[in-house]
Motif scaffolding. Structure first.
Motif, mmCIF file in Angstrom:
data_model
loop_
_atom_site.group_PDB
_atom_site.id
_atom_site.type_symbol
_atom_site.label_atom_id
_atom_site.label_comp_id
_atom_site.label_asym_id
_atom_site.label_seq_id
_atom_site.Cartn_x
_atom_site.Cartn_y
_atom_site.Cartn_z
ATOM 1 N N UNK A 27 0.547 -1.351 0.351
ATOM 2 C CA UNK A 27 -0.086 0.379 -0.108
ATOM 3 C C UNK A 27 0.815 1.190 0.173
ATOM 4 N N UNK A 28 2.535 1.045 -0.496
ATOM 5 C CA UNK A 28 2.743 2.253 0.131
ATOM 6 C C UNK A 28 3.230 3.362 -1.931
ATOM 7 N N UNK A 29 3.550 2.023 -2.192
ATOM 8 C CA UNK A 29 3.537 2.961 -4.037
ATOM 9 C C UNK A 29 3.620 1.411 -4.621
ATOM 10 N N UNK B 165 -5.289 0.906 -2.995
ATOM 11 C CA UNK B 165 -6.322 0.134 -2.206
ATOM 12 C C UNK B 165 -7.380 0.435 -1.394
ATOM 13 N N UNK B 166 -8.365 2.059 -2.178
ATOM 14 C CA UNK B 166 -9.125 2.375 -1.309
ATOM 15 C C UNK B 166 -10.138 1.189 -2.394
ATOM 16 N N UNK B 167 -9.950 0.893 -3.771
ATOM 17 C CA UNK B 167 -11.533 0.598 -4.836
ATOM 18 C C UNK B 167 -11.242 -0.751 -4.312
ATOM 19 N N UNK B 168 -10.043 -1.313 -4.022
ATOM 20 C CA UNK B 168 -10.665 -2.702 -3.282
ATOM 21 C C UNK B 168 -11.263 -2.861 -2.211
ATOM 22 N N UNK B 169 -10.836 -1.685 -0.719
ATOM 23 C CA UNK B 169 -11.633 -1.399 0.283
ATOM 24 C C UNK B 169 -13.576 -1.371 -0.039
ATOM 25 N N UNK B 170 -13.151 -0.429 -1.317
ATOM 26 C CA UNK B 170 -14.751 -0.081 -1.193
ATOM 27 C C UNK B 170 -15.391 -1.502 -1.788
ATOM 28 N N UNK B 171 -15.281 -2.180 -2.539
ATOM 29 C CA UNK B 171 -15.808 -2.817 -3.439
ATOM 30 C C UNK B 171 -16.480 -4.218 -1.688
#
Length: 329
Positions: A35-37, A221-227
Motif C-alpha cells: 500500500x506504500x507505492x 487500496x481504496x477501490x478494493x476496500x470499497x468493493x
C-alpha cells in the motif's frame, strides 16, 4: 580465466538470487508494504515466481562449491525447483463434456474486454446455453453495439451497468431479470452488485473492476476496500464476485478481502486434487508472457463450486473466466 569467470558468476547468482528472494519473501509476509507505492505493488506481482531467484541462488552455490559440497548444492537446486515451481505447472486437461449443474446453480462468464477490443464472435461462442450471466469490464458504447449486432442481447435480455468511452464501463448481462442494488462511489471504474433468481434461488452477483496499480497505491487500496464494503452485507447469502481485481492472490488487497473467511477464492491453492495450479490471466497477447492471475472469482461462505475455467479471447489482454457455483445448503 574460465574458473575465475565461473567463480564470479557463482557469486553474482548467489547474492543476486538471495537478495531477490528475500525481497519477495518480505513482500509476501508484510503485505501492508504493497500500500506504500505502486512499484511495490508491481514487485509483489512476482511473488508466485519466488522459485526463480531461489533457483538462481542454488545454481550460484553449484558454481561456487567443489567436490561433495557441489553435489549437495546440485541436490539443493533440484529440491528448490521441485518444491517451489510445482504451482507453476500447467493445469490438468479438462473434459469438454458438459457437467450437470445442481438446481439453483449459477454459471457466469467474466471478461475484461480491454476498451471493447475483444473478439465478439469468440465471446459469443463462450456464452453458450449453460451460461446464466455475463460480467463485462471495460464496456464501451461501440462494444455494446457489437454485442447487440451479434444477438447476445436477445439471449441475455436483462442488463445493468454502464458503457463508457474509457476503461470504466462495467455491465452485467443475464437470462433472468436483474436488479441493481448497489455500486461503488468514487472508484476508478464501475463496480456493480445486482440480484437475480434462478430456479427459486436468489443470487447476489458483483462485477468487479478495481483501480490498477499505476494510478497509485492509495487508489488501488481504496477501490478494493470499497468493493469489500459494497458486498459485506451479503456475504452470508449466495454471493459471487467476478472480474478484474488488478491484484494477485498474494497482494494486500486480495488478502484483506478474504481475511475473515467471509469471501474466498475459488481458485485458491489446494482446493481439491489437481486444483489450485498457477494460471496467469494477464497480460495476454503481448511480448511479455502472462505472469499474473488478476482475474478472480470470489464466493461467499454459503457458496461452493469448482475452480474457474480460463479461456483466451483474442483482442483483449485478459483471459476470460467461467465459473459455476451452487448454494452450499
Amino acid at each position: 580465466m574460465i574458473r575465475t569467470a565461473l567463480w564470479a558468476l557463482g557469486w553474482a547468482l548467489l547474492l543476486g538470487g538471495l537478495l531477490a528472494a528475500t525481497a519477495l519473501l518480505v513482500l509476501r509476509q508484510v503485505t501492508v508494504l504493497h500500500t506504500w507505492h505502486e512499484y511495490l505493488i508491481a514487485a509483489a506481482s512476482f511473488i508466485p515466481m519466488l522459485w526463480v531467484p531461489l533457483l538462481l541462488a542454488a545454481l550460484g552455490l553449484v558454481l561456487r562449491l567443489r567436490g561433495r559440497w557441489r553435489l549437495l548444492a546440485a541436490t539443493l537446486t533440484l529440491a528448490v525447483t521441485a518444491v517451489t515451481a510445482w504451482p507453476m505447472l500447467p493445469a490438468p486437461e479438462r473434459s469438454d463434456s458438459p457437467q450437470l449443474a445442481a438446481e439453483g446453480s449459477l454459471t457466469v462468464l467474466s471478461s475484461n474486454v480491454e476498451y471493447g477490443g475483444a473478439d465478439v464472435d469468440v465471446l459469443t461462442r463462450l456464452a453458450g446455453p449453460e451460461v446464466d450471466a455475463i460480467a463485462i469490464q471495460e464496456m464501451t458504447p461501440d462494444f455494446e453495439a457489437f454485442l447487440a449486432e451479434a444477438g447476445l442481447f436477445e439471449r441475455f435480455p436483462h442488463r445493468v451497468g454502464t458503457a463508457r468511452e474509457d476503461a470504466g464501463g462495467s455491465m452485467l448481462l443475464s437470462r433472468t431479470p436483474l436488479e441493481l442494488i448497489d455500486r461503488t462511489e468514487g472508484t476508478a471504474f464501475d463496480n456493480l452488485l445486482a440480484t437475480t433468481t434462478l430456479d427459486g434461488t436468489l443470487w447476489h452477483l458483483a462485477v468487479v473492476h478495481t483501480a490498477p496499480p499505476q494510478v497509485g497505491a492509495e487508489a488501488w487500496t481504496a477501490d478494493a476496500a470499497a468493493v469489500g464494503a459494497m458486498v459485506a452485507p451479503y456475504t452470508h447469502g449466495n454471493l459471487l464476485l467476478v472480474g478484474d481485481f488488478n491484484a494477485i492472490a498474494q497482494h494486500h488487497t486480495m488478502r484483506q478481502l478474504t481475511a475473515d473467511g467471509s469471501l474466498r477464492s475459488l481458485a485458491a491453492y489446494g482446493r481439491g486434487r489437481g486444483e489450485g495450479l498457477w494460471e496467469p490471466t494477464w497480460p495476454v497477447g503481448h511480448r511479455i508472457p502472462p505472469f499474473a492471475r488478476i482475474d478472480h472469482a470470489l464466493a461467499g461462505r454459503e457458496v461452493s463450486g469448482p475452480r474457474p475455467v480460463y479461456e483466451t479471447v483474442p483482442g483483449t489482454d485478459h483471459r476470460a473466466l467461467m465459473v459455476t457455483v451452487s448454494p452450499s445448503a
